[in-house]
Design a protein around this motif. Structure first.
Motif, PDB file in Angstrom:
ATOM      1  N   ASN A  71       0.809  -1.213   0.000  1.00  0.00           N
ATOM      2  CA  ASN A  71       0.000   0.000   0.000  1.00  0.00           C
ATOM      3  C   ASN A  71       0.848   1.272   0.000  1.00  0.00           C
ATOM      4  O   ASN A  71       0.313   2.374   0.121  1.00  0.00           O
ATOM      5  N   GLY A  81       2.475   1.630  -6.099  1.00  0.00           N
ATOM      6  CA  GLY A  81       1.670   2.218  -7.164  1.00  0.00           C
ATOM      7  C   GLY A  81       0.395   1.474  -7.530  1.00  0.00           C
ATOM      8  O   GLY A  81      -0.091   1.609  -8.651  1.00  0.00           O
ATOM      9  N   LEU A  82      -0.187   0.708  -6.593  1.00  0.00           N
ATOM     10  CA  LEU A  82      -1.441   0.032  -6.916  1.00  0.00           C
ATOM     11  C   LEU A  82      -2.603   1.025  -6.902  1.00  0.00           C
ATOM     12  O   LEU A  82      -2.631   1.948  -6.078  1.00  0.00           O
ATOM     13  N   PRO A  83      -3.588   0.843  -7.762  1.00  0.00           N
ATOM     14  CA  PRO A  83      -4.681   1.823  -7.859  1.00  0.00           C
ATOM     15  C   PRO A  83      -5.676   1.730  -6.705  1.00  0.00           C
ATOM     16  O   PRO A  83      -6.456   2.649  -6.502  1.00  0.00           O
ATOM     17  N   VAL A  84      -5.700   0.614  -5.981  1.00  0.00           N
ATOM     18  CA  VAL A  84      -6.632   0.447  -4.860  1.00  0.00           C
ATOM     19  C   VAL A  84      -5.862  -0.047  -3.644  1.00  0.00           C
ATOM     20  O   VAL A  84      -4.758  -0.586  -3.755  1.00  0.00           O
ATOM     21  N   GLU A  85      -6.454   0.128  -2.459  1.00  0.00           N
ATOM     22  CA  GLU A  85      -5.819  -0.352  -1.236  1.00  0.00           C
ATOM     23  C   GLU A  85      -5.936  -1.872  -1.149  1.00  0.00           C
ATOM     24  O   GLU A  85      -6.986  -2.449  -1.406  1.00  0.00           O
ATOM     25  N   LEU A 125      -4.731  -9.255  -7.152  1.00  0.00           N
ATOM     26  CA  LEU A 125      -4.271  -8.075  -7.877  1.00  0.00           C
ATOM     27  C   LEU A 125      -2.957  -8.322  -8.611  1.00  0.00           C
ATOM     28  O   LEU A 125      -2.744  -7.825  -9.727  1.00  0.00           O
TER      29      LEU A 125
END
Length: 386
Positions: A226, A231-235, A245
């Motif tokens: 996180n 750089g992930l778009p969601v938590e 993911l």
């Protein structure tokens, strides 16, 4: 390539950690060596590169610019509070006026400075200076320049240094004669088992069952995922969510990160600091290959390149118990294969030597701009993950 900082085509970048007697990393030294000694660098660009690589919200940065005109120009700028300059002692007098508005700088070498003593927070000496009993007339705290082994670091602290630059390890790990076998701690056993399960493509419920043996690892893994560097778009809310993911192939690299930063030996904290940045640097150097698998493997290669010192086990034995891609094994055990030149490049950057930097970049057929861009991104990501 499109460069945010054109100056990156004009310098050789290097870096090293500064750590104290408790082996806590205090700061990052960023070295910018002009490729053309007769050309002064734009001081605003120098500072912009330093701020991108070492953001103000993280650890302090010590800027080493071995070019008299550029250093004097940078000193006349308004410096951010977390940034200090290395000022060679022989230049302290001529730069006294430029340094009047500065404080907290680093004096490199011994000199009865012309600038006010309050300008400097420490004097940097070589280990040979400390061995000769060199004293500082300014009575500033002593920091030691580059050390290359744990005994050298210990000697520097014993001889009065309050902090040292460089890594306390060099070369491959060799067990001392008669040393007892080192047992792998329970949390590292969990990680090694998880990496093996991911490598075999086992079911998510079996991976989750293994991770539950050590909840602190699950927490640390989710914290990494996180972070802004990931750089992930969601938590990410759970280990199973992470697997959905990422997929197993990319999850393995983050388990590798945990393994490389889970050592409980406090003396190894600078080594863990370096392993993380080496992994990120090799990943960035590989970005031009447009090969996601190679980038992930080079991340693991850089991370694991210091794992022998962290786990006190030679690579041939260590990698027999930790599943590793074949090209990573080639580099770490046999010093061959396609990743070896990238590992050499990373080590050259850590050495802060423009000559090693040039030779390693030439072997990869990379220009200074590409290499330096990778350094800036790797340092910034490393700061986000600390």
């Amino acid at each position: 390539m499109s460069l945010k900082h054109p100056i990156l085509a004009q310098v050789a970048l290097g870096y090293a950690p500064l750590y104290d007697a408790q082996r806590q990393v205090m700061a990052t030294r960023l070295t910018l060596v002009p490729l053309k000694p007769d050309v002064a660098l734009d001081p605003a660009e120098v500072l912009a590169v330093a701020l991108d690589a070492c953001p103000a919200s993280h650890r302090p940065v010590i800027l080493n610019v071995p070019h008299e005109a550029t250093l004097a120009a940078v000193a006349r700028c308004e410096l951010p509070p977390h940034l200090s300059l290395e000022v060679p002692a022989f230049l302290a007098g001529s730069m006294a006026e430029a340094l009047l508005s500065c404080s907290g700088q680093l004096l490199k070498g011994v000199s009865d400075v012309g600038a006010p003593r309050s300008t400097f927070k420490a004097t940097e000496l070589d280990l040979d200076d400390l061995r000769r009993g060199v004293t500082d007339p300014n009575r500033l705290p002593l920091w030691c320049n580059v050390v290359r082994s744990a005994p050298e670091a210990a000697e520097a602290f014993q001889r009065g240094a309050q902090a040292v630059f460089g890594l306390p390890v060099e070369g491959a790990y060799e067990p001392p004669a008669g040393s007892p076998k080192v047992d792998v701690s329970a949390d590292l056993q969990v990680l090694m088992q998880l990496i093996g399960q991911v490598d075999r493509g086992e079911a998510p419920d079996r991976l989750e069952a293994t991770l539950k043996r050590d909840p602190s690892l699950a927490f640390k893994l989710l914290r990494y995922m996180n972070s802004a560097a990931f750089g992930l778009p969601v938590e990410v809310t759970s280990f199973r969510h992470a697997m959905m993911l990422l997929g197993l192939a990319r999850l393995k690299r983050w388990l590798a990160l945990l393994l490389a930063t889970a050592c409980k030996d406090n003396a190894m904290r600078p080594v863990m600091w370096a392993a993380l940045r080496r992994g990120l640097l090799m990943e960035e150097l590989a970005r031009g290959l447009n090969d996601r698998e190679a980038q992930d493997e080079m991340f693991i290669c850089g991370l694991f390149s210091l794992l022998d010192h962290l786990l006190k086990s030679p690579f041939d034995k260590l990698l027999a118990s930790v599943p590793c891609p074949e090209r990573v094994v080639q580099a770490l055990v046999h010093h061959t294969g396609p990743y070896q030149p990238y590992l050499d490049m990373a080590r050259a950057i850590e050495s802060e030597s423009p000559f090693d930097h040039r030779d390693a970049a030439a072997a990869l057929m990379l220009g200074p701009a590409e290499v330096n861009q990778a350094v800036v991104v790797a340092l910034a990501k490393g700061a986000q993950l600390d």
